[in-house]
Design a protein around this motif. Structure first.
Motif, short mmCIF file in Angstrom:
data_model
loop_
_atom_site.label_atom_id
_atom_site.label_comp_id
_atom_site.label_asym_id
_atom_site.label_seq_id
_atom_site.Cartn_x
_atom_site.Cartn_y
_atom_site.Cartn_z
N UNK A 1 14.93 -2.62 -2.52
CA UNK A 1 13.60 -2.41 -1.93
C UNK A 1 12.53 -2.80 -2.94
N UNK A 2 12.69 -2.35 -4.19
CA UNK A 2 11.72 -2.68 -5.24
C UNK A 2 11.62 -4.19 -5.44
N UNK A 3 12.76 -4.85 -5.45
CA UNK A 3 12.82 -6.28 -5.75
C UNK A 3 12.34 -7.14 -4.58
N UNK A 4 12.76 -6.81 -3.37
CA UNK A 4 12.50 -7.67 -2.22
C UNK A 4 11.32 -7.22 -1.35
N UNK A 5 11.33 -5.96 -0.95
CA UNK A 5 10.33 -5.48 0.01
C UNK A 5 9.00 -5.14 -0.65
N UNK A 6 9.05 -4.41 -1.76
CA UNK A 6 7.81 -3.97 -2.40
C UNK A 6 7.12 -5.07 -3.21
N UNK A 7 7.67 -6.27 -3.22
CA UNK A 7 6.99 -7.41 -3.86
C UNK A 7 6.43 -8.37 -2.81
N UNK A 8 6.67 -8.09 -1.54
CA UNK A 8 6.18 -8.94 -0.45
C UNK A 8 4.66 -8.76 -0.34
N UNK A 9 3.89 -9.84 -0.37
CA UNK A 9 2.42 -9.74 -0.33
C UNK A 9 1.88 -8.96 0.88
N UNK A 10 2.48 -9.13 2.06
CA UNK A 10 2.00 -8.41 3.25
C UNK A 10 2.27 -6.92 3.12
N UNK A 11 3.42 -6.55 2.58
CA UNK A 11 3.77 -5.14 2.37
C UNK A 11 2.81 -4.53 1.35
N UNK A 12 2.59 -5.23 0.25
CA UNK A 12 1.69 -4.75 -0.80
C UNK A 12 0.30 -4.50 -0.22
N UNK A 13 -0.22 -5.47 0.49
CA UNK A 13 -1.57 -5.35 1.05
C UNK A 13 -1.66 -4.18 2.02
N UNK A 14 -0.68 -4.05 2.91
CA UNK A 14 -0.72 -2.99 3.92
C UNK A 14 -0.60 -1.61 3.28
N UNK A 15 0.33 -1.45 2.37
CA UNK A 15 0.51 -0.15 1.72
C UNK A 15 -0.74 0.22 0.93
N UNK A 16 -1.26 -0.69 0.13
CA UNK A 16 -2.44 -0.37 -0.68
C UNK A 16 -3.67 -0.04 0.16
N UNK A 17 -3.78 -0.64 1.33
CA UNK A 17 -4.97 -0.39 2.16
C UNK A 17 -4.82 0.84 3.05
N UNK A 18 -3.60 1.23 3.37
CA UNK A 18 -3.37 2.27 4.37
C UNK A 18 -2.89 3.60 3.79
N UNK A 19 -2.24 3.55 2.64
CA UNK A 19 -1.59 4.74 2.08
C UNK A 19 -1.96 4.95 0.61
N UNK A 20 -1.71 6.16 0.16
CA UNK A 20 -1.56 6.42 -1.27
C UNK A 20 -0.05 6.38 -1.46
N UNK A 21 0.41 5.51 -2.35
CA UNK A 21 1.85 5.30 -2.53
C UNK A 21 2.35 6.07 -3.74
N UNK A 22 3.51 6.70 -3.57
CA UNK A 22 4.12 7.53 -4.60
C UNK A 22 5.58 7.12 -4.78
N UNK A 23 6.01 7.04 -6.01
CA UNK A 23 7.44 6.88 -6.32
C UNK A 23 7.93 8.24 -6.79
N UNK A 24 9.03 8.74 -6.19
CA UNK A 24 9.55 10.05 -6.55
C UNK A 24 11.06 9.97 -6.78
#
Length: 150
Positions: A57-80
């Motif tokens: 997920x870290x390597x493939x999904x969380x580096x995708x530009x569309x995913x990055x943009x959507x998460x940063x604009x819509x959520x506060x993101x936390x790694x736990x």
């Protein structure tokens, strides 16, 4: 020579700009404080160090530009880290470690994405590895259905 320096400079700038595109991960207590000041949903990526799908997920999904943009604009993101018993924080008057909070959120598999609404009361989960497009689809469906509206 000037042309070569110019091209090199452009490549450096493009590489630097690309490197800056990443999800803005916060600690859980930072996301809670942020949503209290400026309400947004919280997306918690619950992972373990040994989880291969979490790393994917870290390597493939969380580096995708569309995913990055959507998460940063819509959520506060936390790694736990679901196995971290060292770092603790307060939430609603009680002290938790990351492992205890993962348990309180009833996370039983990894990776698991817990979405908390801006009132910090309602949560939902999206368990399992997801490629960028299906991950975005699942997140946007939650938002579009009104989950997280204050």
């Amino acid at each position: 020579m000037k042309k070569l320096v110019f091209i090199g400079l452009l490549l450096f700038i493009a590489n630097f700009a690309h490197a800056q595109e990443k999800i803005e991960w916060l600690k859980f207590e930072e996301a809670v404080a942020a949503t209290e000041a400026n309400p947004k949903m919280i997306l918690v990526d619950v992972y373990t160090d040994w989880c291969g799908w979490c790393k994917k997920m870290d390597k493939d999904t969380f580096t995708d530009p569309a995913v990055i943009k959507y998460i940063n604009s819509t959520f506060y993101a936390v790694k736990m880290n679901a196995e971290d018993n060292k770092r603790s924080f307060d939430f609603k008057g009680k002290e938790y470690t990351e492992a205890q909070m993962a348990g309180a959120m009833r996370v039983q598999s990894y990776p698991n994405f817990v979405i908390i609404d801006p009132t910090l009361k309602n949560i939902t989960q999206m368990p399992g590895y997801r490629e960028p497009a299906p991950f975005l689809k699942g997140l946007t469906e939650l938002v579009d259905k009104g989950f997280g509206k204050k």
